[in-house]
Design a protein around this motif. Structure first.
Motif, short mmCIF file in Angstrom:
data_model
loop_
_atom_site.label_atom_id
_atom_site.label_comp_id
_atom_site.label_asym_id
_atom_site.label_seq_id
_atom_site.Cartn_x
_atom_site.Cartn_y
_atom_site.Cartn_z
N ARG A 47 13.64 12.35 -3.14
CA ARG A 47 13.82 13.59 -2.36
C ARG A 47 12.96 13.56 -1.11
NH1 ARG A 47 12.35 17.74 -6.92
NH2 ARG A 47 10.74 16.14 -7.08
N GLY A 48 11.71 13.11 -1.29
CA GLY A 48 10.83 13.01 -0.12
C GLY A 48 11.36 12.01 0.89
N MET A 49 11.88 10.92 0.37
CA MET A 49 12.44 9.90 1.26
C MET A 49 13.65 10.46 2.02
SD MET A 49 13.63 6.09 0.28
CE MET A 49 14.66 5.14 1.36
N ALA A 50 14.52 11.17 1.29
CA ALA A 50 15.70 11.75 1.95
C ALA A 50 15.27 12.72 3.04
CB ALA A 50 16.57 12.45 0.90
N ALA A 51 14.22 13.51 2.75
CA ALA A 51 13.73 14.47 3.75
C ALA A 51 13.24 13.73 4.99
CB ALA A 51 12.62 15.32 3.15
N ALA A 57 13.24 9.58 10.48
CA ALA A 57 12.52 8.34 10.19
C ALA A 57 13.52 7.26 9.78
CB ALA A 57 11.50 8.57 9.08
N GLN A 58 13.13 6.02 10.00
CA GLN A 58 13.97 4.88 9.61
C GLN A 58 13.63 4.37 8.22
OE1 GLN A 58 16.31 3.11 11.85
NE2 GLN A 58 16.22 5.13 12.75
N GLY A 59 12.51 4.81 7.70
CA GLY A 59 12.08 4.37 6.38
C GLY A 59 10.82 5.13 5.99
N VAL A 60 10.31 4.83 4.81
CA VAL A 60 9.09 5.52 4.37
C VAL A 60 8.07 4.50 3.86
CG1 VAL A 60 10.30 7.65 3.74
CG2 VAL A 60 9.91 5.90 1.99
N ASN A 61 6.83 4.94 3.88
CA ASN A 61 5.72 4.16 3.36
C ASN A 61 5.04 5.04 2.30
OD1 ASN A 61 3.21 2.78 3.08
ND2 ASN A 61 2.38 3.87 4.86
N MET A 62 4.98 4.55 1.08
CA MET A 62 4.36 5.33 0.01
C MET A 62 3.09 4.63 -0.45
SD MET A 62 7.49 6.77 -2.31
CE MET A 62 8.07 5.22 -2.91
N GLY A 63 2.00 5.34 -0.48
CA GLY A 63 0.73 4.78 -0.90
C GLY A 63 0.37 5.21 -2.31
N THR A 64 0.06 6.47 -2.46
CA THR A 64 -0.42 6.98 -3.75
C THR A 64 0.59 6.75 -4.86
OG1 THR A 64 -1.64 8.67 -2.52
CG2 THR A 64 -1.36 9.02 -4.88
#
Ligand SMILES: Cc1cc2nc3c(=O)[nH]c(=O)nc-3n(C[C@H](O)[C@H](O)[C@H](O)COP(=O)(O)O)c2cc1C
Length: 158
Positions: A47-51, A57-64
């Motif tokens: 869901r966060g990625m879709a948002a 944005a062209q993509g996402v970076n997830m850390g935690t």
């Protein structure tokens, strides 16, 4: 530079000093930049990625989120603590040095916050050299990723 990863205020680690959340920062970055934007900060599932993609944005970076995966070489107690934590379980430390870091809320980070609030401590005026870029390469609120040292999150010893 081919692509830029930009962290909203929600992110773990260094969110900068402007406190601009991803909902505002990502579209501003997409508007200001001519290269693809990778959204970072507070993204933990599809869901966060879709948002983020909806914001341009062209993509996402997830850390935690990846810190909590089986593959991450992190002690299971740390992962469990993160999974059990809520949205209010982080602290912003080093604000008084204008080198803010969002870290896990625990006894250590609580103490850092308390020390920083103590009367009489010196406040850094102006702080670290600005990382803002002129409008040509990224307008107000658009920040490059810090190129300097990284303060490890104070995950341990809750
Ligand atoms: C354990 C950990 C280590 C990180 N190390 C760095 C780092 O060395 N340099 C950096 O610029 N960002 C670092 N980050 C930030 C991530 O690259 C990413 O921008 C951030 O975690 C995104 O926010 P999120 O954790 O809410 O997904 C780190 C994040 C975590 C959780």
């Amino acid at each position: 530079m081919d692509v830029i990863s930009i962290d909203g205020f929600e992110c773990a680690g260094h969110p900068g000093e402007d406190d601009i959340p991803g909902l505002v920062l990502i579209p501003a970055a997409v508007r200001a930049l001519k290269i693809p934007v990778i959204a970072s900060g507070g993204i933990a599932d599809g869901r966060g990625m879709a948002a983020a993609l909806a914001l341009g944005a062209q993509g996402v970076n997830m850390g935690t989120r990846f810190l909590c995966t089986r593959e991450a070489p992190v002690h299971d107690a740390v992962k469990q603590a993160l999974v059990a934590a809520g949205e209010r379980d982080t602290n912003l430390i080093l604000r008084s040095l204008r080198n803010t870091a969002r870290v896990f809320k625990n006894a250590v980070s609580d103490e850092v916050v308390a020390l920083e609030r103590r009367p009489g401590r010196r406040r850094v005026r102006g702080g670290a050299p600005s990382r803002r870029r002129p409008a040509r390469t990224g307008g107000p609120g658009v920040r490059r990723r810090p190129g300097r040292g990284w303060c490890p999150p104070a995950w341990s010893s809750a």
